[in-house]
Design a protein around this motif. Structure first.
Motif, PDB file in Angstrom:
ATOM      1  N   ARG A 239       0.836  -1.208   0.000  1.00 28.65           N
ATOM      2  CA  ARG A 239       0.000   0.000   0.000  1.00 28.65           C
ATOM      3  C   ARG A 239       0.875   1.264   0.000  1.00 28.65           C
ATOM      4  O   ARG A 239       0.577   2.235  -0.714  1.00 28.65           O
TER       5      ARG A 239
ATOM      6  N   GLU B 217      -8.023   7.452  -5.718  1.00 23.90           N
ATOM      7  CA  GLU B 217      -9.337   6.881  -5.388  1.00 23.90           C
ATOM      8  C   GLU B 217      -9.432   5.434  -5.880  1.00 23.90           C
ATOM      9  O   GLU B 217      -9.921   4.553  -5.160  1.00 23.90           O
TER      10      GLU B 217
ATOM     11  N   ASP C 282      -7.255   3.272  -3.694  1.00 21.98           N
ATOM     12  CA  ASP C 282      -7.929   3.050  -2.416  1.00 21.98           C
ATOM     13  C   ASP C 282      -9.057   2.027  -2.542  1.00 21.98           C
ATOM     14  O   ASP C 282      -9.230   1.166  -1.672  1.00 21.98           O
ATOM     15  N   ASP C 283      -9.813   2.100  -3.643  1.00 21.08           N
ATOM     16  CA  ASP C 283     -10.883   1.115  -3.885  1.00 21.08           C
ATOM     17  C   ASP C 283     -10.304  -0.296  -3.995  1.00 21.08           C
ATOM     18  O   ASP C 283     -10.853  -1.253  -3.445  1.00 21.08           O
TER      19      ASP C 283
ATOM     20  N   HIS D  68      -9.296  -1.489  -0.632  1.00 29.86           N
ATOM     21  CA  HIS D  68     -10.495  -1.806   0.160  1.00 29.86           C
ATOM     22  C   HIS D  68     -10.996  -3.200  -0.211  1.00 29.86           C
ATOM     23  O   HIS D  68     -11.343  -4.002   0.673  1.00 29.86           O
ATOM     24  N   ALA D  69     -11.018  -3.525  -1.499  1.00 23.90           N
ATOM     25  CA  ALA D  69     -11.448  -4.853  -1.952  1.00 23.90           C
ATOM     26  C   ALA D  69     -10.492  -5.930  -1.441  1.00 23.90           C
ATOM     27  O   ALA D  69     -10.920  -7.007  -0.995  1.00 23.90           O
TER      28      ALA D  69
ATOM     29  N   ALA E 264      -8.627  -5.736   1.270  1.00 26.84           N
ATOM     30  CA  ALA E 264      -8.841  -5.847   2.719  1.00 26.84           C
ATOM     31  C   ALA E 264     -10.083  -6.689   3.021  1.00 26.84           C
ATOM     32  O   ALA E 264     -10.072  -7.527   3.932  1.00 26.84           O
ATOM     33  N   ASN E 265     -11.155  -6.492   2.242  1.00 26.59           N
ATOM     34  CA  ASN E 265     -12.368  -7.305   2.440  1.00 26.59           C
ATOM     35  C   ASN E 265     -12.089  -8.779   2.171  1.00 26.59           C
ATOM     36  O   ASN E 265     -12.558  -9.655   2.895  1.00 26.59           O
TER      37      ASN E 265
ATOM     38  N   GLU F  47     -10.102 -10.222   5.011  1.00 22.34           N
ATOM     39  CA  GLU F  47     -10.982 -10.392   6.177  1.00 22.34           C
ATOM     40  C   GLU F  47     -11.859 -11.632   6.025  1.00 22.34           C
ATOM     41  O   GLU F  47     -12.038 -12.402   6.972  1.00 22.34           O
TER      42      GLU F  47
ATOM     43  N   GLU G  72     -19.753  -4.565  -6.055  1.00 26.04           N
ATOM     44  CA  GLU G  72     -18.788  -3.494  -6.210  1.00 26.04           C
ATOM     45  C   GLU G  72     -19.170  -2.642  -7.388  1.00 26.04           C
ATOM     46  O   GLU G  72     -19.689  -3.136  -8.398  1.00 26.04           O
TER      47      GLU G  72
END
Length: 169
Positions: free
Chosen positions: A108, A130, A133-134, A137-138, A140-141, A144, A166
């Motif tokens: 990152r 942006e 970052d998207d 975020h994907a 990271a999901n 998780e 998405e």
């Protein structure tokens, strides 16, 4: 000296009730050789008792043997895992999560420098940032979901889970 039970015979229903079995179960034991075959529709009580006791002892030994085998299997499995951890063939979940977190942080950091290297125009940089970052975020999901699946049942495939909705441009 003759046994007083030698002369006693029981019908299917009487024998089943005496041994707290269903008539069908008593017939299964007879078919399996664990109870004597009835003669003229009646079971000899003493051989029936002996056969049933032998069957129950065999069942008890089998259950004990199965439990012992399962315990041995679990001990061997635990020792293998312990050995795999010691030789670094297997990582504890916490260590794997830490490594993934560190690697994603490093990636990152590098990707966050891309917009500044890509353009001097702030609006272009902002759009690119942006999108980066998207993407993170994907990621990271996904991480998780994988972690939750591993913690929940030890390894179901999180890729089989329904994907998140998405927005694609």
């Amino acid at each position: 000296m003759p046994n007083p039970l030698d002369d006693i015979t029981l019908s299917l229903e009487e024998a089943a009730a005496a041994f707290m079995l269903s008539p069908r179960r008593l017939q299964q034991l007879t078919k399996g050789g664990h109870a004597p075959k009835p003669e003229r529709g009646r079971y000899p009580a003493l051989p029936l008792l002996h056969g049933y006791l032998q069957f129950m002892r065999a069942e008890e030994r089998s259950a004990t043997r199965s439990a012992d085998d399962e315990l041995k299997r679990l001990r061997i499995q635990r020792e293998r895992r312990k050995n795999d951890v010691e030789v670094r063939k297997l990582l504890p979940l916490e260590d794997a999560e830490f490594l993934i977190s560190e690697l994603v942080g490093l990636i990152r950091l590098e990707f966050n420098n891309v917009p500044a290297r890509f353009s001097r125009e702030l609006d272009v940089r902002d759009k690119l940032q942006e999108k980066i970052d998207d993407a993170f975020h994907a990621v990271a999901n996904g991480i998780e979901k994988c972690g939750a699946a591993l913690r929940a049942d030890g390894g179901s495939d999180p890729s089989e889970a329904a994907p998140d909705d998405e927005d694609d441009d």
